[in-house]
Design a protein around this motif. Structure first.
Motif, PDB file in Angstrom:
ATOM      1  N   ASP A   1      -0.523  -0.157  -3.912  1.00 51.11           N
ATOM      2  CA  ASP A   1       0.625   0.377  -4.656  1.00 51.11           C
ATOM      3  C   ASP A   1       0.890  -0.493  -5.885  1.00 51.11           C
TER       4      ASP A   1
ATOM      5  N   ARG B   1       0.836  -1.217   0.000  1.00 50.01           N
ATOM      6  CA  ARG B   1       0.000   0.000   0.000  1.00 50.01           C
ATOM      7  C   ARG B   1       0.859   1.250   0.000  1.00 50.01           C
ATOM      8  N   ASN B   2       0.280   2.321  -0.510  1.00 46.24           N
ATOM      9  CA  ASN B   2       0.858   3.660  -0.357  1.00 46.24           C
ATOM     10  C   ASN B   2      -0.265   4.609   0.052  1.00 46.24           C
ATOM     11  N   GLU B   3       0.023   5.909   0.062  1.00 46.26           N
ATOM     12  CA  GLU B   3      -1.011   6.873   0.522  1.00 46.26           C
ATOM     13  C   GLU B   3      -2.303   6.720  -0.281  1.00 46.26           C
ATOM     14  N   ALA B   4      -2.157   6.410  -1.600  1.00 50.78           N
ATOM     15  CA  ALA B   4      -3.327   6.384  -2.492  1.00 50.78           C
ATOM     16  C   ALA B   4      -4.125   5.095  -2.377  1.00 50.78           C
ATOM     17  N   GLY B   5      -3.568   4.104  -1.709  1.00 52.14           N
ATOM     18  CA  GLY B   5      -4.267   2.820  -1.629  1.00 52.14           C
ATOM     19  C   GLY B   5      -3.299   1.710  -1.997  1.00 52.14           C
TER      20      GLY B   5
END
Ligand code: 4AD
Ligand code: MG
Length: 467
Positions: free
Chosen positions: A197, A191-195
């Motif tokens: 990855d 995952r990353n900040e946006a959901g």
């Protein structure tokens, strides 16, 4: 000696076998009958044609008691024998067996393909064996002839067959009904900040199965002139109709230096060629469909092959449909997408020939279609056939970069990933046009089969993936 050597196909023997000729055939037994006179009859089919060949097995065969009397429906056998005129009326010749060898036995009690009439729904559950029935054998042969006719049509007109990718990063139709392709662990994706990855996914980006080879075909049309694709396409629509599959084959020609008029002409010539070819090359199977599946099917194909398709605009069609609105389940007014009931009404009741509808409202069509001068409609065309409704969807493509960008924005098609498609409008853009023919809808129309699931060997539909 190899297994294939010496083997003759039943179609050849029934077609041109001569009395006294020595032959070897291999196939699957449909029935065995034992006569009181001390011999047996096998009805044998090898898939080369609809008809079975009758094999007469005399009791004098050394393995008559031990083998022949244990041959059941579904067993595979190899027969050597002599072609003789048949006593029965149905076929010209039969085979007097000199030897019969069982290749694979079959337990008639457990064999899923019975002698009694089986429903198509039931046969879908045993799709691995349904090719052994008359109906599915005939469908497979017709489908094969149609496939080869697709190539013949385009090859003789100088179109290049282009192999467009199955895995892509775009959704050509912009409808968002794609199957995602990923190797990420769905239990715990990175995952990353946006959901999720997706930069860590196999391709470093989101990927999906193609819904159409069109965009890639356009790039080759704008390099090589006339091209076509013919391959599988995938749509994750939750459709349970008799005309939708999640995996289907599409034929997509694309022509450079062409407009909508050229596109319609190509589509009409293409369909007529396919119908004529199948009538010429599959007379026996087509007669079977006429007798057993749909009594009108041969007449309809013959008539269409010789008729002029009716062309009218979407706006003209809406005017006709609005007068009849009482007969439809779905309301109809300018701006709505047509339902199958509307399409069928136009072709079956109003015009009684295939209908080509053009110039649809831009709001219901894909972003890549050329915008007309009215700013409201696009240079789209759908070809409608009786019973099936839409069989072909196509358009002239928007070749103007700025208009295309606006249409992408209006249609919420993300420009990321499609800069290459815009490049085609930046460097040597030309008017171009193409269409997509749903291959299973074609096979469905030609055979008269009611359900699209029965014209592809292993249908993929929501909730079904046995094979
Ligand atoms: O109208 P469609 O969505 O058009 C395209 O995909 C364009 N890219 C074609 C092009 O211009 N190159 O689909 C084309 C045809 C339909 O007319 C229909 O016959 C068939 O594909 N089709 C389906 N067949 C079976 N199952 C489905 N779910 C189908 N969706 C479309
Ligand atoms: Mg369409």
């Amino acid at each position: 000696m190899s297994e294939r050597m010496g083997r003759q196909k039943i179609a050849g023997i029934l077609g041109s076998g001569t009395s006294g000729q020595k032959v070897e055939v291999k196939g699957w037994v449909r029935t065995r009958r034992d006569s009181k006179g001390g011999f047996s009859f096998l009805e044998l089919n090898d898939g080369s044609c609809l008809q079975n060949i009758q094999v007469v097995a005399p009791a004098a065969l050394s393995n008559y008691e031990s083998d022949v009397l244990h041959i059941h429906q579904g067993a595979s056998v190899a027969v050597m024998g002599t072609v003789t005129p048949s006593q029965g009326k149905k076929q010209g010749v039969e085979i007097q067996a000199d030897s019969i060898r069982i290749l694979g036995a079959s337990d008639a009690q457990a064999y899923p393909i019975g002698k009694q009439k089986m429903s198509f729904e039931y046969l879908r559950e045993v799709a691995h064996l349904r090719g052994r029935t008359n109906t599915f054998g005939a469908i497979a042969r017709v489908r094969n002839v149609l496939s080869s006719a697709v190539h013949e049509f385009f090859q003789t007109r100088g179109f290049l067959w282009i192999h467009t990718p199955i895995i892509t990063s775009n959704d050509a139709e912009g409808a968002g009904k794609t199957f995602q392709v990923t190797t990420l662990d769905l239990e715990k994706p990175p995952r990353n900040e946006a959901g999720v990855d997706f930069s860590q996914d196999f391709f470093g980006n989101r990927a999906n199965l193609t819904v159409s080879g069109q965009l890639e075909a356009e790039s080759y049309a704008l390099s090589l002139g006339d091209v076509y694709t013919f391959g599988p396409t995938f749509r994750a629509e939750n459709s349970h109709t008799s005309r939708h599959l999640a995996e289907f084959w599409m034929v997509e020609p694309e022509m450079a230096f062409a407009d909508l008029e050229d596109d319609i002409e190509l589509a009409e010539a293409f369909l007529k060629f396919l119908f004529k070819t199948v009538l010429e090359r599959c007379p026996e199977d087509m007669e079977f469909f006429r007798q057993r599946i749909d009594a009108t099917v041969v007449d309809t194909l013959t008539a269409i092959a010789a008729s002029d398709f009716k062309r009218l605009t979407y706006t003209e069609a809406i005017a006709i449909l609005e007068k009849e609105s009482g007969r439809f389940q779905f309301p109809v007014h300018w701006g709505v997408d047509l339902q199958s009931e509307h399409e069928r009404f136009l072709t079956e009741e109003v015009f009684k020939v295939p209908v080509v509808l053009t110039d649809y409202p831009k709001g219901i069509k894909a972003f890549y279609m050329k915008v007309n001068d009215d700013g409201e409609t696009v240079r789209a065309m759908d070809v409608l056939l009786p019973k099936i409704g839409e069989i072909i969807g196509g358009s002239q493509r928007e070749e103007r970069e700025e208009v295309l960008k606006t249409r992408m924005a209006e249609s919420s098609v993300p420009p990321e990933g499609l800069d290459w498609y815009l490049d085609l409008r930046r460097f040597g853009s030309v008017p171009h046009a193409g269409f997509g023919l749903g291959f299973e809808r074609l096979v469905q129309f030609v055979t008269g089969m009611a359900n699209i699931r029965d014209v592809i060997p292993f249908p993929r539909t929501p909730g079904n993936l046995r094979y």
